[in-house]
Design an enzyme around this catalytic site. Structure first.
Site, PDB file in Angstrom:
ATOM      1  N   ASP A  58      -5.819   1.587  -1.782  1.00 42.11           N
ATOM      2  CA  ASP A  58      -6.378   2.449  -0.608  1.00 42.11           C
ATOM      3  C   ASP A  58      -6.999   3.747  -1.474  1.00 42.11           C
ATOM      4  OD1 ASP A  58      -7.174   4.587   1.232  1.00 42.11           O
ATOM      5  OD2 ASP A  58      -6.082   3.112   2.867  1.00 42.11           O
ATOM      6  N   GLN A  80      -9.385  -0.029  -0.034  1.00 41.49           N
ATOM      7  CA  GLN A  80     -10.171   0.267   1.088  1.00 41.49           C
ATOM      8  C   GLN A  80     -10.564   1.832   0.905  1.00 41.49           C
ATOM      9  OE1 GLN A  80      -6.038   0.485   3.215  1.00 41.49           O
ATOM     10  NE2 GLN A  80      -6.901  -1.420   4.626  1.00 41.49           N
ATOM     11  N   GLU A  82       0.809  -1.258  -0.104  1.00 38.59           N
ATOM     12  CA  GLU A  82       0.064  -0.025   0.324  1.00 38.59           C
ATOM     13  C   GLU A  82       0.656   1.261   0.030  1.00 38.59           C
ATOM     14  OE1 GLU A  82      -1.986   1.472   3.597  1.00 38.59           O
ATOM     15  OE2 GLU A  82      -3.724   1.432   2.514  1.00 38.59           O
ATOM     16  N   GLU A  89     -11.774   1.727   6.006  1.00 35.08           N
ATOM     17  CA  GLU A  89     -10.850   2.299   7.112  1.00 35.08           C
ATOM     18  C   GLU A  89     -10.933   3.515   6.917  1.00 35.08           C
ATOM     19  OE1 GLU A  89      -6.854   2.091   5.364  1.00 35.08           O
ATOM     20  OE2 GLU A  89      -6.100   1.125   7.143  1.00 35.08           O
TER      21      GLU A  89
HETATM   22  O1  LIG Z   1      -2.985   3.802   6.775  1.00 38.05           O
HETATM   23  C1  LIG Z   1      -3.703   3.052   6.121  1.00 38.05           C
HETATM   24  O2  LIG Z   1      -4.102   3.368   4.960  1.00 38.05           O
HETATM   25  C2  LIG Z   1      -3.380   1.464   5.995  1.00 38.05           C
HETATM   26  O3  LIG Z   1      -4.018   0.986   5.336  1.00 38.05           O
HETATM   27  C3  LIG Z   1      -2.246   1.066   6.988  1.00 38.05           C
HETATM   28  O4  LIG Z   1      -2.732  -0.426   7.253  1.00 38.05           O
HETATM   29  C4  LIG Z   1      -1.742   1.560   8.134  1.00 38.05           C
HETATM   30  O5  LIG Z   1      -0.980   2.651   7.656  1.00 38.05           O
HETATM   31 MG   LIG Z   2      -5.105   1.750   3.888  1.00 44.86          MG
END
Ligand SMILES: O=C(O)C(=O)[C@H](O)CO
Ligand SMILES: [Mg+2]
Length: 258
Positions: free
Chosen positions: A175, A201, A140, A237
């Site tokens: 993400d 995410q 990520e 998240e």
């Molecule tokens: O911060 C994020 O986006 C994450 O997914 C990590 O797991 C933690 O930094």
């Molecule tokens: Mg993340």
């Protein structure tokens, strides 16, 4: 509609981890993901997830020396032995808890060490991927505003590292929050990198709150994931504006079924 998992690193921050698992089940989630659960026994987490029929998706590798500014060790030259120790700790915990994925944290690397960091990360990942062929290793990027100096922030850099690593079990953690802050153009990137994406995410940009505000229209992002045929999980998240349960009103606004 994609499937949603509760990221218990951020959701229900007001209670201990096992209670957060209960809360996620009560809210209707079918899966959870964790950040750094190492101070809780893996067996207890497995038992609690099993009690609710919840799938445990993944955890993160340890951060290293947080007081010295470390935020993962995967790409930190000279820390290979500590990376391996941390990775084995994560693998042991994940296997005992029943988690199928490990987010390999790259870490903070000074700009002048970027090339060395890349070689370090590729070497570390090759070893880790061979040690854990049944586990998905996720990469990520983290945006530079939240974590200045983090090794990478763009999807392309992760895809390049995956190509160089050459291991089938290394995948992108897309993400959307970090990608939105760092580079935007989300639809094109989802389409371009879909075969490499192992997990998604979401959180609002720029607030990192519930995905019902800000500059990214998540109704469209979720529809696009469907249109592209994404079959994986979408991790919630985000940092709730107030209470996590009240904040789940976004699922009704966006017509989402957990
Ligand atoms: O911060 C994020 O986006 C994450 O997914 C990590 O797991 C933690 O930094
Ligand atoms: Mg993340």
């Amino acid at each position: 509609m994609p499937k949603f998992s509760a990221n218990l690193g951020f959701l229900w921050p007001d209670r201990p981890l096992l209670d957060r698992i209960d809360a996620a089940a009560r809210a209707g989630f079918r899966a959870i993901e964790l950040h750094w659960p190492y101070d809780v026994s893996a067996e207890a987490v497995r038992e609690r997830c099993g009690r609710h029929g919840l799938l445990l998706l993944g955890i993160n590798t340890p951060l290293g020396r947080v007081d010295a500014g470390e935020f993962g060790l995967g790409a930190v030259p000279g820390r290979e032995a500590d990376f391996e120790r941390g990775f084995l700790q994560a693998l042991e915990w994940a296997e005992a808890a029943g988690a199928g994925a490990i987010h390999v944290m790259a870490g903070v690397v000074a700009p002048e060490r970027k090339e060395a960091g890349r070689a370090t990360l590729i070497g570390n990942l090759r070893k880790a991927a061979a040690l854990a062929p049944e586990t998905t290793l996720l990469l990520e990027g983290i945006n530079q505003r939240d974590k200045p100096g983090y090794f990478y922030s763009t999807i392309a850099e992760k895809a390049d590292v995956i190509g160089q690593t050459g291991a089938p079990n290394v995948r992108i953690m897309f993400d959307v929050y970090h990608a939105g802050v760092s580079e935007g153009d989300i639809f094109r990137k989802l389409a371009a990198y879909l075969p490499l994406i192992g997990h998604v995410q979401i959180a609002a940009v720029p607030s990192r709150a519930e995905p019902d505000e800000g500059e990214i229209d998540y109704a469209h992002v979720l529809a696009e994931l469907d249109r592209l045929g994404y079959r994986g999980w979408v991790g919630c998240e985000y940092k709730p504006r107030a209470g996590t349960d009240e904040g789940l009103a976004w699922t009704r606004t966006l017509n989402v079924t957990l």
